[in-house]
Design an enzyme around this catalytic site. Structure first.
Site, PDB file in Angstrom:
ATOM      1  CB  THR A 164      -0.923  -0.001   1.232  1.00 40.91           C
ATOM      2  OG1 THR A 164      -1.488  -1.301   1.341  1.00 40.91           O
ATOM      3  CG2 THR A 164      -2.024   0.983   1.081  1.00 40.91           C
TER       4      THR A 164
ATOM      5  CB  THR B  54       0.482  -3.704   6.558  1.00 36.66           C
ATOM      6  OG1 THR B  54      -0.792  -3.730   5.920  1.00 36.66           O
ATOM      7  CG2 THR B  54       1.103  -2.336   6.443  1.00 36.66           C
ATOM      8  CG  ASP B  55      -2.675  -8.147   4.652  1.00 39.96           C
ATOM      9  OD1 ASP B  55      -2.923  -7.085   5.268  1.00 39.96           O
ATOM     10  OD2 ASP B  55      -3.530  -8.754   3.976  1.00 39.96           O
TER      11      ASP B  55
ATOM     12  CE  LYS C 250      -2.641  -5.088   8.883  1.00 39.36           C
ATOM     13  NZ  LYS C 250      -2.813  -5.196   7.431  1.00 39.36           N
TER      14      LYS C 250
END
Lengths: 427, 624
Positions: free
Chosen positions: A89, A165-166, A242
């Site tokens: 992203t 980020t996942d 996360k």
């Protein structure tokens, strides 16, 4: 008629003129009107006149425009930071085919997208992958580790890895095991895509670059510390997770404060001319720059599974674990599974599979000496992974199987800060 | 020339309206938060953010967005227990709210519009901080409508369904404080074509659209819930978008004064043309003011600032020319300087003054090579601001030679306007990829009864007089009135409570804004069940307005009207009759009216007049 053409569409008595956009459904023409609005018009019964072809170059993936910082000048007085892009992203834009956001930028585009990075360092740009992080796999982790190694060998004073980020925590973990690093390796990304003015990419990238210039030579993850654009947190790559689907401050160091916080205003202003910003507040000791020599051990055994025990699960779900080199179990509480599953585990261990126990509690260490089930698990040959996070344990076992003579023993010791030696909360 | 003397036809006046109306839906357009407005002191937490300009999908930067972003500003947001992560830009939006979509389609239908086959939610770049995301989500829903005015039809070009921005709470040196309660409330924007030819027609068109909006019963009421933007141009002028006209009856005045402004600017441009006017280079003139007695300039210099100047050749006397009441060409220059952080400007048409001496003015003219036909404008501020602001002044002055600039302006309370930003363009729009397109079904639209029709029906069906019928139909409690009548409440009673009683209570400083629909309905129910006399309604509503958390039953107790059954009423009446036994014996039923007054005095609100009168008659009858 092609996307980018200026057309006039008459449908149900309404006439519209605009630029034809790529459409995600077959039934509708998507038209960008002069005011900027897009509307979808039923193709059936629509009369279309093409007024002018190729008015805009839309949906073209690689169209760098030349008004930005395309020439990156090298200044001997500045530290050198390598920007490695893997997609995600922080460097994404609109995909017309799906209408969703995908990663399309090169590392150089990131500089163009985040002009605030200019002047802080000399940058070396490099693209290892251009994927969403859910598509990461062990072979890309290896490519990434090699690229980081090459950059440091080539003289980079710090490395920033831009990552979706996942699965960022997995990549950060695996690099923690693969590399001995004399310089900071800082993962960063964004929870709001770079195409929106509120994207967290600017602040995260600025703080990550400043962290890469700093003295803390570890594999770190740098993301928002709160919902505000005030501070980033630096997390140790093996202890971070996360913990929220969408918030800017989704990443947390499990069971402790983050390793450090970075004040954004100070990082932005202090570091702008290449100085090391006085913006860091460390909560714990860290490995200093230059303390170890650069080394790479990038072998992995990908035959490792992470399985979760839940009440009522079908024991057949574990049938596919035959022939795996390693299994990480995410057990309940102190590290338990249903008693009926213990023989299954015993059989796996007997066949040579390394089986390590972690806890779905996430916080706290496993301890299989307290209850009978635990003792039975130990007897079956399960090794305890301490308070290693389940995801970290998975990549650690992949690495240990390929790099250590006794991988089971390795799972019980901290190799890269993944196990907290002493349970002193919030230090 | 006073503004009312303009001949609009010969000037070629063209005006259009943009009407923004908040919808009164249960939840916001893209999340499940209620559409409730809060007080800033109720905020539970705050977050701070920065915004960065981004390019549109076509790779262009928008002028308006770019100008807003030149200043690096920090935005702080107040969050409440009625807002969620979507408003904080920390969670993706939900799909478009069904209720908002239904109301917007209803409005489109009332405006005779065609509904777009497939709605695409767009992001309109707005980086003044009023949207946490840096854009406003908006979709084009209706096209090609029309309304009637006494001067002919006015076309309605588009209807947009969009999210309301965050409320500005406080302007700060380095940013703005916003409140998240309003962000995301559904809003329709209705744009008319440039068909309006007079200030009166502008007002009439706005009134007509307002009536249609309110006919849905689903629009928010009260200050700030409807805003009108007015687009005005005259033939030799330029399109100017005037934002934020809050009162309908100001629209004609705004149009009149904008015509005056544009006409004066056209005249000034002609005069400047004749004088072969020009704008010189900006310069640092700090040296001229080193020993100045001017507080403003001295203050700026004292804190490390400087003075910049621009010579305006051929401008003498024109910078001070009035173009609107109390606004001069110089005020326009000053607005641009203020946008870049300066406090304002000084110019030679108004100097010497403000502590600037004649000698300093002479020295200033000399420093920039300005003669007696020329003017000079100066800015005193910190060095960066002083440079940016004087450039902005020079740019605006150069435009004055050309004529009227196209721009967005802000309406003031006086009906004049001030510069806000350049006109926004198409480059500020790109698709909202988090929300899939919507295919609306126009066959599901239920067209509401127009308020004009309601006024007639209330008279015919309920026997309300025309005044009360209109008051109710156009009043903000119209949907409540209809609901009450539906539930069997007598229409005249409901109307008089919702209009007359509420007005009386407000006059007595009762906080009637605290009364929710549920309060009224509960009170009506108590009256229907004979647990409360009609006469006590005002008292009970007063209690509820002051303590909105009470139940209607508790409010009756609190008002001292509770627990009176017929036996107690009779007891009070018997007491009155017995105290006046002589009079009753002498006068018989003729004593009724006098005693009735006494009974009512003791029983007001506890029993209705009819009950009291019949018991009183009975008791007098027994004794005479």
């Amino acid at each position: 008629m092609n996307p980018g053409d200026r057309i006039r569409v008459t449908h149900a008595g309404v006439e519209n003129e605009g630029v034809l956009m790529p459409s995600s459904t077959a039934d509708h023409l998507v038209l960008k009107l002069d005011g900027g609005y897009n509307i979808g018009i039923d193709r059936d019964d629509a009369t279309v006149d093409v007024l002018e072809t190729d008015v805009y170059d839309v949906g073209d993936e690689d169209k760098p425009d030349d008004d930005g910082v395309s020439e990156i000048e090298f200044d001997d007085d500045l530290p050198t930071v390598s920007l490695i892009s893997t997609g995600g992203t922080i460097a994404s834009t609109v995909d017309y085919r799906t209408g969703a956001v995908t990663a399309q930028f090169t590392a150089e585009d990131v500089l163009r997208a985040v002009p605030e990075l200019a002047g802080r360092a000399n940058y070396r740009g490099r693209v290892v992958a251009n994927i969403l992080s859910e598509n990461m796999d062990p072979s890309i982790w290896q490519q990434l580790a090699r690229a980081v190694h090459e950059e440091i060998e080539a003289g980079a004073d710090g490395v920033v890895v831009m990552h979706g980020t996942d699965t960022m925590q997995y990549s950060a973990s695996v690099l923690s095991f693969m590399l001995d690093t004399p310089v900071p390796i800082v993962f960063t990304g964004s929870q709001r895509s770079a195409d929106r003015p509120s994207s967290d990419n600017v602040m995260n990238a600025v703080c990550a670059v400043e962290a890469a210039k700093h003295d803390c030579a570890e594999v770190l993850l740098c993301m928002h510390a709160s919902a505000s654009d005030e501070q980033c947190a630096l997390h140790r790559g093996t202890r971070v997770r996360k913990n929220h689907t969408s918030r800017r401050d989704a990443f947390e160091t499990v069971g402790n404060r983050p390793l450090a916080t970075v004040d954004y205003a100070d990082a932005r202003d202090d570091g702008a001319d290449g100085e090391t910003a006085d913006a860091f507040d460390f909560n714990r000791e860290y490995a200093e720059r230059g303390a170890v020599d650069l080394a790479l051990a990038d072998d992995l055994d990908p035959e490792v599974e992470l399985v979760k025990f839940t009440p009522g699960m079908d024991p057949a779900a574990w049938d596919y674990l035959d022939d795996k080199a390693g299994v990480i179990i995410e057990g309940t509480g102190l590290g338990h599974v249903h008693t009926d599953l213990i023989p299954r585990i015993e059989a796996l261990v007997d066949d040579g599979t390394v089986v390590a126990m972690t806890s779905q509690c996430l916080e706290g260490r496993v301890c299989d000496r307290v209850y009978d089930t635990g003792r039975d698990l130990l007897d079956a040959g399960v090794v305890e992974a301490g308070d290693t996070l389940p995801g970290t344990a998975k990549v650690k076992l992949m690495w240990a199987l390929a790099n250590r003579d006794d991988p089971a023993a390795a799972m019980e010791r901290s190799l890269a800060g993944e196990i907290t030696e002493e349970s002193q909360p919030w230090r | 020339m006073s503004s009312s003397e303009y001949d609009y036809e010969s000037l070629g006046l063209v005006a259009g309206l943009e009407i923004h109306q908040q919808l009164d839906t249960e939840t916001k357009l893209f999340c499940e938060s209620p559409t409730e407005i809060r007080e800033p002191e109720d905020a539970e937490r705050t977050i701070t953010r920065f915004l960065h300009p981004t390019k549109s999908e076509l790779g262009e930067l928008d002028d308006a967005a770019l100008e807003e972003s030149r200043v690096d500003r920090e935005f702080e947001y107040l969050a409440y227990d009625t807002t969620c992560l979507v408003e904080e830009d920390d969670e993706p939006p939900t799909e478009v709210d069904d209720e908002a979509l239904a109301v917007a389609m209803q409005i489109a239908s009332l405006l005779d519009m065609q509904i777009v086959d497939q709605l695409h939610v767009m992001r309109k770049l707005v980086i003044d901080g009023s949207n946490t995301s840096g854009f406003q989500r908006t979709m084009l829903l209706g096209q090609e409508g029309e309304i009637q005015t006494s001067d002919g039809p006015v076309s309605v070009v588009d209807l947009l369904l969009e999210e309301e921005s965050a409320q500005r709470v406080e302007e700060r040196d380095d940013g703005v404080l916003y409140s998240l309660d309003r962000l995301g409330v559904p809003l329709v924007e209705i744009g008319t074509g440039p068909d309006i030819r007079s200030p009166q027609q502008a007002k009439e068109a706005a009134e007509r659209i307002g009536m249609l909006l309110r006919s849905t019963g689903k629009v928010k009421r009260g200050l700030g819930t409807i805003r009108q933007d007015v687009n005005v141009s005259i033939e030799e002028g330029a399109r100017v978008e005037i934002k934020g006209v809050q009162a309908l009856d100001q629209i004609d005045e705004i149009v009149e004064l904008e015509v005056q402004r544009q006409s004066e600017l056209v005249d000034i441009a002609a005069e400047l043309g004749e004088r072969e006017a020009g704008v010189g280079d900006t310069q640092d003139v700090t040296a001229v003011f080193e020993d100045t007695d001017s507080g403003v300039i001295g203050g700026a210099l004292g804190s490390g600032g400087k003075v910049t100047a621009v010579p305006l050749f051929g401008f003498d006397g024109l910078v001070g020319r009035e173009i609107q009441p109390d606004r001069r060409l110089g005020t326009e220059f000053s607005d641009h300087a203020k946008r870049h952080g300066a406090g304002g400007i000084f110019h030679t048409d108004e100097l010497p003054a403000y502590g600037v001496t004649e000698a300093e003015v002479d020295a200033l003219r000399e420093a920039v090579d300005a003669g007696p036909e020329d003017a000079v404008a100066i800015v005193a501020a910190d060095p960066e601001t002083a440079d940016l602001a004087i450039e902005a002044v020079a740019e605006r002055a150069a435009t004055a030679i050309e004529g009227v600039p196209e721009e967005t302006r802000d309406a003031t309370e006086e009906g004049t306007t001030r510069y806000l930003r350049p006109l926004p363009g198409a480059a500020r729009m790109y698709p909202e990829t988090d929300v899939p397109p919507v295919e609306p079904d126009p066959s599901e639209i239920e067209e509401p009864e127009l308020l004009t029709a309601k006024v007639d029906r209330y008279q015919d069906e309920f026997g309300l007089d025309s005044g009360l019928a209109e008051q109710v139909a156009y009043g903000r409690r119209m949907p409540l009135f209809e609901e009450a009548v539906e539930q069997g409440v007598d229409a005249t009673f409901a109307a008089s409570v919702l209009e007359s009683t509420v007005v009386e209570l407000r006059r007595d400083d009762v906080p009637v804004e605290n009364l929710a629909d549920a309060h009224f309905l509960a009170v009506f129910e108590l009256v229907a069940d004979d647990e409360l006399a009609k006469e006590g309604v005002g008292d009970v509503l007063t209690v509820l307005a002051e303590q909105p958390d009470l139940s209607a039953e508790d409010a009756v107790e609190e008002a001292g009207l509770g627990g009176v059954d017929e036996g107690e009423v009779r007891e009070v009446i018997v007491g009155v009759v017995e105290r006046n036994s002589e009079q009753v014996a002498e006068e018989g039923m003729a004593a009724f009216s006098g005693l009735m007054g006494e009974c009512m005095g003791q029983l007001r609100g506890k029993a209705d007049g009819e009950t009291i009168s019949s018991i009183l008659r009975e008791e007098i009858g027994k004794r005479s």
